[in-house]
Design an enzyme around this catalytic site. Structure first.
Site, PDB file in Angstrom:
ATOM      1  CB  CYS A   1      -0.757  -0.102   1.305  1.00 21.82           C
ATOM      2  SG  CYS A   1       0.326  -0.384   3.029  1.00 21.82           S
TER       3      CYS A   1
ATOM      4  CG  ASN B   1      -4.770  -7.639  11.380  1.00 22.09           C
ATOM      5  OD1 ASN B   1      -5.258  -7.149  12.294  1.00 22.09           O
ATOM      6  ND2 ASN B   1      -5.261  -7.746  10.223  1.00 22.09           N
TER       7      ASN B   1
END
Length: 337
Positions: free
Chosen positions: A154, A185
């Site tokens: 990203c 996460n």
């Protein structure tokens, strides 16, 4: 005829890639199957109710072991070995590999063994793959021979479009990037052992410096910048949206006005439309939730010292923007089938 897509791994990116496919019928992609080890009921619920992006606007139910979204049945499996997935039976063309596990050619090739034609990895590749793509920068380089493709990260998807424009219009001698990045996460909710002792600390309680290869990875899509970039990440206690702060030495003297002008022009036309955004408003991270752009230049933050040192800031929804680029890149791969 729609291109049939499988999603392997139904975590943050897997679920949002599914939302992106379903929200964009113009992409020519059809989601036919999902593979995840979690229960179908749990995955259906998490797909429908998203803490960052809200409730899915359509209908989501389960039917036996399968999921039904907007009245369409999606075959759901729970297979650990991708080579055993029913890709051939279901006519899968492209797999979106979203587990974060099968990130090299050897591992991702299991999907080809199962009958898929191509694989798009939702992460930086660990080792060689046929191509790393940042949509808007080098997606048109894809060929029929590119079977296993990485969609990069990203952050690379945020940084590379900005650098692509700057390199073309002004030139970059060298640069350093800091990404102020929402937690992910791969951090701990409470202090717990982790290979990175900083990421072992409570994600919601600190700003956490950590490593990132995002800046160096730009060289995979802009080869002339190889060896000229580096960066770090600072994880912060927000669940979504990040920003890139990039400082560089230009090849020639420039101004903040020129930098903003060339970036705005790129955002408004050509391959960067919908990929690169531009804003003059005094915005904050919450304003970019569910923004589909890879990056949005914050013109108020652009700065230049004596024409020879420059700074650019760009925002990105590190989940939704990236998931939309998964769709765009898969659609480009489909043209080479």
């Amino acid at each position: 005829m729609a291109v049939k897509v499988a999603i392997n791994g139904f975590g943050r990116i897997g679920r949002l890639a599914a939302r992106a496919i379903l929200s964009r019928p113009d992409s020519g992609l059809e989601l036919v199957t999902i593979n995840d080890l979690g229960s179908v009921e749990g995955n259906a619920f998490l797909f429908k109710r998203d803490s960052a992006h809200g409730t899915y606007p359509g209908t989501v139910t389960t039917e036996g072991n399968d999921m039904v979204i907007d009245g369409k049945k999606i075959v759901v499996t729970a297979e650990r070995d991708p080579a055993n997935l029913p890709h051939k039976k279901l006519g899968v063309d492209i797999v979106m590999e979203c587990t974060g596990i099968f990130t090299n050619t050897e591992k991702a090739s299991a999907h080809l063994t199962a009958g898929a034609k191509k694989v798009l990895i939702s992460a930086p590749a660990k080792g060689d793959v046929d191509r790393t793509v940042v949509y808007g920068v080098n997606h048109k380089d894809l060929t029929a021979d590119d079977k296993i493709v990485s969609n990069a990260s990203c952050t690379t998807n945020c940084l590379a479009p900005v650098l692509h424009v700057l390199q073309q219009k002004i030139g970059i001698v060298r640069g350093l990037m800091t990404t102020v990045h929402s937690f992910t996460n791969d951090q701990r909710i409470l202090d717990q052992i982790h290979s990175d002792l900083r990421r072992a600390r409570t994600a919601s309680a600190s700003m956490i410096p950590t490593s990132t290869g995002a800046a160096r990875a730009v060289a995979l899509v802009i080869p002339e910048l190889k060896g000229k970039l580096d960066g770090i990440s600072i994880r912060v206690p927000t669940p979504d949206v990040s920003l890139v702060d990039f400082t560089f030495v230009p090849q020639r003297d420039t101004t903040a006005e020129e930098i903003n002008s060339v970036l705005k022009a790129a955002a408004d036309t050509g391959d960067m439309t919908g990929v690169l955004g531009y804003t003059d408003e005094p915005l904050v991270s919450r304003d970019f939730y569910s923004d589909p752009h890879s990056s949005t230049v914050d013109s108020r933050e652009t700065a230049v010292l004596e024409g020879k040192l420059a700074r650019v800031v760009a925002w990105y929804d590190n989940e939704w923007g990236f998931s939309n680029r998964m769709v765009d890149t898969a659609a480009q791969m489909a043209k080479t089938l």
